[in-house]
Design an enzyme around this catalytic site. Structure first.
Site, PDB file in Angstrom:
ATOM      1  N   HIS A   1      35.821  43.178  39.457  1.00 42.48           N
ATOM      2  CA  HIS A   1      36.798  43.367  40.546  1.00 42.48           C
ATOM      3  C   HIS A   1      37.210  44.836  40.648  1.00 42.48           C
ATOM      4  O   HIS A   1      37.326  45.393  41.737  1.00 42.48           O
ATOM      5  CB  HIS A   1      38.067  42.550  40.280  1.00 42.48           C
ATOM      6  CG  HIS A   1      37.873  41.064  40.315  1.00 42.48           C
ATOM      7  ND1 HIS A   1      37.885  40.289  39.181  1.00 42.48           N
ATOM      8  CD2 HIS A   1      37.672  40.214  41.341  1.00 42.48           C
ATOM      9  CE1 HIS A   1      37.702  39.023  39.511  1.00 42.48           C
ATOM     10  NE2 HIS A   1      37.565  38.941  40.812  1.00 42.48           N
TER      11      HIS A   1
ATOM     12  N   SER B   1      32.646  37.204  35.368  1.00 44.82           N
ATOM     13  CA  SER B   1      33.200  36.171  36.232  1.00 44.82           C
ATOM     14  C   SER B   1      34.509  35.694  35.618  1.00 44.82           C
ATOM     15  O   SER B   1      34.615  35.593  34.392  1.00 44.82           O
ATOM     16  CB  SER B   1      32.225  34.989  36.321  1.00 44.82           C
ATOM     17  OG  SER B   1      32.887  33.848  36.819  1.00 44.82           O
TER      18      SER B   1
END
Ligand code: PAF
Length: 287
Positions: free
Chosen positions: A37, A185
């Site tokens: 991210h 993830s």
């Protein structure tokens, strides 16, 4: 960094930036940030004057038996990471604000949403396309950045943007991996210690497939997409508890199963670990 929960408030903030001729990049997320991210946020900073990150665990993209309730959340930590990455505004709406009473509209990208993850997650991409449409309308960004790990999602969104004439650019960002190759993830936190140790087999199987594909042309025998799929499935399923949901060589534009291996071939994987955790990954076969 500013934080907004109200739709009217983030809209007003973005409108103010546009009045100053500042361009806006949007990074849509469901939070529980990791380095993947953060790298999307840093990329966003290179693409526009202001960066908005949305953090919303979107209920309509989860099936009834999926992990909506236990999806990991860590707002304070996420806020600090976004601020550290130079994000200008964090948008954290409540579900009731996004889906008010009587909500009944859905955006469906029919063909691309059907196979691969769409086959085992019916309605998932409708939920993604619908929330992303709402975020595009709310923020009205010049550019939006999505990770390539969710390759089908990226294809669905690109199609939707083209079909519905959204006035923005979609940028795909390369998958960020742990040192042992596992694609980052938020769902990796569901893995037990033993499962986590075995999980790099997905990435290793992609490398194995690339090596097989590259031998084509160099040797007499031509390896077919189906042979690669079988080899990869066997390789992953050697790990106790790992079951391949799909291992498919697809054309990277249409996502249809590839008839032969060429520059457009991509191997897409989804693997269930002990029926509890679902991991996905993908890689082009020839690059
Ligand atoms: O990739 C995700 O995290 C989500 O599917 C997205 C794009 C933020 C939509 O909820």
């Amino acid at each position: 960094m500013k934080q907004f929960t109200g739709i009217a408030d983030i809209r007003e903030c973005c409108a103010g930036w546009r009045r100053q001729s500042l361009s806006i990049a949007l990074v849509p997320t469901m939070g529980f940030f990791h380095e993947g991210h953060v790298s999307l946020m840093r990329r966003a900073k290179t693409l526009a004057d202001r960066v908005v990150v949305s953090l919303f665990v979107n209920p309509i993209q989860f099936g009834p038996s999926e992990d909506l309730a236990k999806y990991p959340r860590a707002l304070d930590r996420d806020r600090a990471l976004a601020e550290g990455a130079g994000v200008d505004a964090l948008f954290t709406p409540a579900a009731a604000a996004m889906y008010g009473d009587g909500f009944q509209t859905k955006v469906v990208v029919s063909g691309l949403s059907q196979g691969l993850c769409g086959a085992s997650r019916p309605g998932h991409f409708d939920g993604v396309a619908t929330v992303v449409t709402k975020l595009f309308h709310i923020v009205a960004p010049d550019v939006a950045i999505f990770g390539e790990k969710d390759f089908q999602q990226l294809a669905v969104i690109r199609r939707m943007v083209a079909d519905l004439d959204f006035n923005l650019r979609i940028v795909g960002h390369p998958t960020v991996r742990e040192a042992d190759g596992l694609a980052m993830s938020s769902r990796n936190t569901y893995l037990s210690k033993e499962e986590r140790q075995a999980a790099p087999c997905l990435h290793r199987s992609l490398t194995l497939a690339q090596n097989l594909a590259r031998q084509n042309g160099a040797s007499q025998k031509t390896v077919t997409p189906r042979e690669i799929e079988r080899t990869v499935t066997d390789f992953i399923e050697e790990n106790p508890g790992f079951a391949v949901e799909y291992a498919t060589v697809v054309d990277r534009a249409s996502l249809a199963p590839a008839g032969k291996i060429d520059e457009n071939s991509l191997l897409a994987l989804a693997v269930r670990v002990n029926g509890r955790v679902r991991l996905i990954d993908n890689a082009p076969l020839l690059d």
